[in-house]
Scaffold this active site. Structure first.
Site, PDB file in Angstrom:
ATOM      1  N   THR A  86       6.285  -3.416   8.949  1.00 36.43           N
ATOM      2  CA  THR A  86       5.230  -2.878   8.088  1.00 36.43           C
ATOM      3  C   THR A  86       4.232  -3.889   7.521  1.00 36.43           C
ATOM      4  O   THR A  86       3.293  -3.471   6.837  1.00 36.43           O
ATOM      5  CB  THR A  86       5.854  -2.149   6.875  1.00 36.43           C
ATOM      6  N   THR A 127       0.040   5.993   8.452  1.00 38.87           N
ATOM      7  CA  THR A 127      -0.595   5.218   7.369  1.00 38.87           C
ATOM      8  C   THR A 127      -2.111   5.393   7.374  1.00 38.87           C
ATOM      9  O   THR A 127      -2.705   5.690   8.432  1.00 38.87           O
ATOM     10  CB  THR A 127      -0.251   3.716   7.521  1.00 38.87           C
ATOM     11  N   ASP A 128      -2.725   5.137   6.217  1.00 34.80           N
ATOM     12  CA  ASP A 128      -4.196   5.188   6.155  1.00 34.80           C
ATOM     13  C   ASP A 128      -4.834   4.098   7.018  1.00 34.80           C
ATOM     14  O   ASP A 128      -6.014   4.191   7.373  1.00 34.80           O
ATOM     15  CB  ASP A 128      -4.701   5.075   4.701  1.00 34.80           C
ATOM     16  N   GLU A 129      -4.048   3.061   7.369  1.00 36.51           N
ATOM     17  CA  GLU A 129      -4.626   1.960   8.153  1.00 36.51           C
ATOM     18  C   GLU A 129      -5.063   2.405   9.542  1.00 36.51           C
ATOM     19  O   GLU A 129      -5.838   1.708  10.194  1.00 36.51           O
ATOM     20  CB  GLU A 129      -3.620   0.810   8.291  1.00 36.51           C
ATOM     21  N   LYS A 155       1.040   1.625  14.602  1.00 36.87           N
ATOM     22  CA  LYS A 155       1.253   2.872  13.855  1.00 36.87           C
ATOM     23  C   LYS A 155       0.402   4.007  14.431  1.00 36.87           C
ATOM     24  O   LYS A 155       0.842   5.155  14.479  1.00 36.87           O
ATOM     25  CB  LYS A 155       0.908   2.672  12.378  1.00 36.87           C
ATOM     26  N   LYS A 190       4.411  -8.127  -0.131  1.00 34.97           N
ATOM     27  CA  LYS A 190       3.272  -7.230  -0.331  1.00 34.97           C
ATOM     28  C   LYS A 190       2.593  -7.594  -1.649  1.00 34.97           C
ATOM     29  O   LYS A 190       3.215  -8.160  -2.548  1.00 34.97           O
ATOM     30  CB  LYS A 190       3.734  -5.763  -0.336  1.00 34.97           C
TER      31      LYS A 190
HETATM   32  P1  NAD Z   1       9.598  -1.608   4.561  1.00 36.78           P
HETATM   33  O1  NAD Z   1       9.186  -2.732   5.426  1.00 36.78           O
HETATM   34  O2  NAD Z   1       9.908  -1.859   3.117  1.00 36.78           O
HETATM   35  O3  NAD Z   1      10.894  -0.907   5.180  1.00 36.78           O
HETATM   36  C1  NAD Z   1      11.040  -0.657   6.562  1.00 36.78           C
HETATM   37  C2  NAD Z   1      12.500  -0.286   6.812  1.00 36.78           C
HETATM   38  O4  NAD Z   1      12.657   0.001   8.207  1.00 36.78           O
HETATM   39  C3  NAD Z   1      13.481  -1.410   6.480  1.00 36.78           C
HETATM   40  O5  NAD Z   1      14.568  -0.903   5.756  1.00 36.78           O
HETATM   41  C4  NAD Z   1      13.917  -1.916   7.846  1.00 36.78           C
HETATM   42  O6  NAD Z   1      15.228  -2.478   7.859  1.00 36.78           O
HETATM   43  C5  NAD Z   1      13.835  -0.636   8.672  1.00 36.78           C
HETATM   44  N1  NAD Z   1      13.694  -0.913  10.103  1.00 36.78           N
HETATM   45  C6  NAD Z   1      12.805  -1.743  10.707  1.00 36.78           C
HETATM   46  N2  NAD Z   1      12.995  -1.747  12.034  1.00 36.78           N
HETATM   47  C7  NAD Z   1      14.016  -0.876  12.285  1.00 36.78           C
HETATM   48  C8  NAD Z   1      14.656  -0.429  13.466  1.00 36.78           C
HETATM   49  N3  NAD Z   1      14.294  -0.888  14.682  1.00 36.78           N
HETATM   50  N4  NAD Z   1      15.659   0.477  13.365  1.00 36.78           N
HETATM   51  C9  NAD Z   1      16.047   0.944  12.140  1.00 36.78           C
HETATM   52  N5  NAD Z   1      15.481   0.542  10.991  1.00 36.78           N
HETATM   53  C10 NAD Z   1      14.472  -0.352  11.052  1.00 36.78           C
HETATM   54  O7  NAD Z   1       8.469  -0.509   4.709  1.00 36.78           O
HETATM   55  P2  NAD Z   1       7.814   0.522   3.688  1.00 36.78           P
HETATM   56  O8  NAD Z   1       6.713  -0.138   2.982  1.00 36.78           O
HETATM   57  O9  NAD Z   1       8.887   1.214   2.928  1.00 36.78           O
HETATM   58  O10 NAD Z   1       7.150   1.547   4.715  1.00 36.78           O
HETATM   59  C11 NAD Z   1       7.898   2.670   5.212  1.00 36.78           C
HETATM   60  C12 NAD Z   1       7.027   3.472   6.142  1.00 36.78           C
HETATM   61  O11 NAD Z   1       5.868   3.917   5.448  1.00 36.78           O
HETATM   62  C13 NAD Z   1       6.523   2.685   7.355  1.00 36.78           C
HETATM   63  O12 NAD Z   1       6.531   3.552   8.471  1.00 36.78           O
HETATM   64  C14 NAD Z   1       5.091   2.299   6.968  1.00 36.78           C
HETATM   65  O13 NAD Z   1       4.298   2.137   8.099  1.00 36.78           O
HETATM   66  C15 NAD Z   1       4.692   3.515   6.151  1.00 36.78           C
HETATM   67  N6  NAD Z   1       3.652   3.286   5.129  1.00 36.78           N
HETATM   68  C16 NAD Z   1       3.825   2.322   4.176  1.00 36.78           C
HETATM   69  C17 NAD Z   1       2.870   2.166   3.182  1.00 36.78           C
HETATM   70  C18 NAD Z   1       3.019   1.128   2.102  1.00 36.78           C
HETATM   71  O14 NAD Z   1       2.095   0.937   1.324  1.00 36.78           O
HETATM   72  N7  NAD Z   1       4.151   0.442   1.985  1.00 36.78           N
HETATM   73  C19 NAD Z   1       1.733   2.975   3.184  1.00 36.78           C
HETATM   74  C20 NAD Z   1       1.589   3.945   4.184  1.00 36.78           C
HETATM   75  C21 NAD Z   1       2.564   4.089   5.140  1.00 36.78           C
HETATM   76  O1  TDX Z   2      -1.039 -12.640  -0.617  1.00 38.78           O
HETATM   77  C1  TDX Z   2      -1.815 -11.688  -0.495  1.00 38.78           C
HETATM   78  N1  TDX Z   2      -3.104 -11.792  -0.962  1.00 38.78           N
HETATM   79  C2  TDX Z   2      -4.020 -10.794  -0.851  1.00 38.78           C
HETATM   80  O2  TDX Z   2      -5.164 -10.936  -1.295  1.00 38.78           O
HETATM   81  C3  TDX Z   2      -1.412 -10.447   0.132  1.00 38.78           C
HETATM   82  C4  TDX Z   2      -0.026 -10.268   0.667  1.00 38.78           C
HETATM   83  C5  TDX Z   2      -2.351  -9.441   0.225  1.00 38.78           C
HETATM   84  N2  TDX Z   2      -3.619  -9.612  -0.232  1.00 38.78           N
HETATM   85  C6  TDX Z   2      -4.582  -8.491  -0.089  1.00 38.78           C
HETATM   86  C7  TDX Z   2      -4.706  -7.951   1.310  1.00 38.78           C
HETATM   87  C8  TDX Z   2      -5.018  -6.501   1.097  1.00 38.78           C
HETATM   88  O3  TDX Z   2      -6.410  -6.306   0.919  1.00 38.78           O
HETATM   89  O4  TDX Z   2      -4.066  -7.400  -0.864  1.00 38.78           O
HETATM   90  C9  TDX Z   2      -4.298  -6.144  -0.204  1.00 38.78           C
HETATM   91  C10 TDX Z   2      -2.960  -5.460   0.015  1.00 38.78           C
HETATM   92  O5  TDX Z   2      -2.238  -6.234   0.966  1.00 38.78           O
HETATM   93  P1  TDX Z   2      -0.760  -5.797   1.436  1.00 38.78           P
HETATM   94  O6  TDX Z   2       0.100  -5.617   0.232  1.00 38.78           O
HETATM   95  O7  TDX Z   2      -0.336  -6.746   2.499  1.00 38.78           O
HETATM   96  O8  TDX Z   2      -1.022  -4.313   1.999  1.00 38.78           O
HETATM   97  P2  TDX Z   2      -2.004  -3.776   3.139  1.00 38.78           P
HETATM   98  O9  TDX Z   2      -2.363  -4.822   4.109  1.00 38.78           O
HETATM   99  O10 TDX Z   2      -3.126  -3.060   2.439  1.00 38.78           O
HETATM  100  O11 TDX Z   2      -1.031  -2.719   3.870  1.00 38.78           O
HETATM  101  C11 TDX Z   2      -0.180  -1.848   3.100  1.00 38.78           C
HETATM  102  O12 TDX Z   2      -0.724  -0.563   3.010  1.00 38.78           O
HETATM  103  C12 TDX Z   2      -0.686   0.229   4.182  1.00 38.78           C
HETATM  104  C13 TDX Z   2       1.226  -1.813   3.676  1.00 38.78           C
HETATM  105  O13 TDX Z   2       1.749  -3.125   3.788  1.00 38.78           O
HETATM  106  C14 TDX Z   2       1.272  -1.083   4.973  1.00 38.78           C
HETATM  107  O14 TDX Z   2       2.620  -0.984   5.456  1.00 38.78           O
HETATM  108  C15 TDX Z   2       0.696   0.287   4.781  1.00 38.78           C
HETATM  109  O15 TDX Z   2       0.663   0.991   5.982  1.00 38.78           O
END
Ligand code: NAD
Ligand code: TDX
Length: 338
Positions: A86, A127-129, A155, A190
């Protein structure tokens, strides 16, 4: 009461663990099975209070391993597929695991879903990405996908593959595209947990580029409530945006974090920009709101509460930042030897 068999992939990660916890609390008739590979981002500690819950089963396994994941999907009535690699920056360093887990792993689950007899819902967490950078206005579900980094592209591949299994094989797929989540148990690579935990320790916070990139913040609890609603009231073959409606520039977010913790703005350290850094994401959420969902957590309160949560839960993040070899190696690659 007969129980509903719910499979959560990636349930030991950030959003997955929030979902498992809220699902067990909100649905007394659900039996939840977590399938998680426990990569660097997946941690048993994220589920510490529900690991032994009588309606929860934890399976340590890889979604790519069909011998493990296949039977779990075949037995499920509901699959919520979070498992993925992710972190955008990691995908820029090395994209292989993103293609394998996010695209091929989703394929393995979808193949099993074709065989499943009682499956009524397969939620593909996208994801919105996938929309790419949006200069103005808000992305609608029908907009073109223009992913611009390897994570977003993997994604987008999974998102469309899942859709194709609905169109071709009638698998009851719903695709969700959420904006940036924040909440407890988010891995401290993150931006919010990284900046909060650095600030607690009085070390610099690395702000990419000019800091004027915009993200739309969604509390993980509001995300989970949206998923609950879609499991029951969503329509198969449809895509739903899930956005918090809290557009914030990174530099403003950083100032808010530092000021909440009483730390000086001098901790902000401008660093080189992320290659291909998307300027802005913004979602039109009218389709989901039409089903009755609205976000409940105002960002002002949610951000303050989550900063306080990280301050109160050093037991959770300090071992990751100080002794997890994978995190330290990654952090060194990104920022040098701090
Ligand atoms: P995360 O990285 O915290 O967790 C991912 C989990 O997936 C972990 O527990 C990891 O062990 C597990 N995993 C990875 N590879 C695997 C595999 N091959 N088999 C089984 N398990 C596996 O991620 P998150 O931030 O909780 O995101 C969860 C979902 O939401 C993802 O699909 C991500 O793309 C989506 N998403 C996240 C955000 C965000 O802001 N965090 C926003 C939009 C969508
Ligand atoms: O050290 C940093 N400095 C910084 O300026 C990091 C880690 C990030 N950033 C900026 C980059 C982005 O503009 O902050 C913003 C957020 O970054 P991240 O937390 O890495 O998130 P982003 O790249 O926006 O992606 C997240 O949102 C969509 C999640 O990680 C994804 O899994 C999800 O799909």
């Amino acid at each position: 009461m007969s129980s509903v068999n719910v499979l959560v992939t990636g349930g030991a990660g950030f959003i997955g663990s929030n979902f498992v916890r809220s699902a067990l609390g909100r649905h007394p008739d659900w039996h939840v099975t977590t399938l998680d590979k426990l990569t660097y981002a997946g941690r048993r500690e994220n589920l510490h209070d529900v690991m032994d819950h009588p309606r929860h089963t934890f399976v340590h396994g890889d979604i790519l391993d069909g011998a493990t994941s296949g039977p779990l999907v075949e037995r499920a009535e509901v699959v919520v597929h979070f498992a993925a690699e992710t972190h955008v920056d990691r995908s820029i360093l090395a994209a292989g695991d993103f293609i394998r887990t996010d695209v091929e792993g989703t394929f393995v689950l979808l193949e099993a879903a074709r065989r499943a007899r009682s499956l009524r819902r397969f939620i593909q967490i996208s994801t919105d990405e996938v929309y790419g950078s949006v200069a103005s206005g808000a992305s609608r579900e029908t907009d073109e996908l223009r992913p611009r980094n390897p994570y977003a592209a993997s994604k987008a591949g999974a998102d469309r593959l899942a859709y194709s299994y609905w169109a071709t094989y009638d698998v009851p797929v719903i695709v969700t595209r959420a904006s940036n989540n924040y909440g407890p148990y988010q891995f401290p690579e993150k931006v919010i947990p990284l900046f909060v935990t650095n600030a607690i320790d009085d070390i610099p916070v690395p702000l990419y580029g000019d800091g004027r990139n915009v993200r739309d913040w969604l509390h993980a609890e509001d995300h989970c409530r949206a998923l609950d609603l879609l499991i029951d009231a969503g329509a198969s073959g449809e895509v739903y945006n899930i956005g918090g409606g809290n557009e914030v520039m990174n530099v403003d977010l950083t100032h808010r974090i530092l000021s909440h913790l009483g730390r000086p703005a001098s901790l902000i350290t401008p660093v080189a920009d992320r290659p291909g850094h998307d300027r802005r994401y913004c979602l039109d959420t009218s389709k989901l709101r039409g089903l009755g969902w609205t976000p409940q957590v105002p960002f002002e309160r949610g951000l303050g509460d989550i900063i306080d949560w990280y301050a109160a839960n050093e037991w959770w993040w300090r071992p990751i930042k100080e002794s997890d070899p994978a995190f330290r190696a990654y952090y060194r690659t990104q920022y040098g030897s701090r």
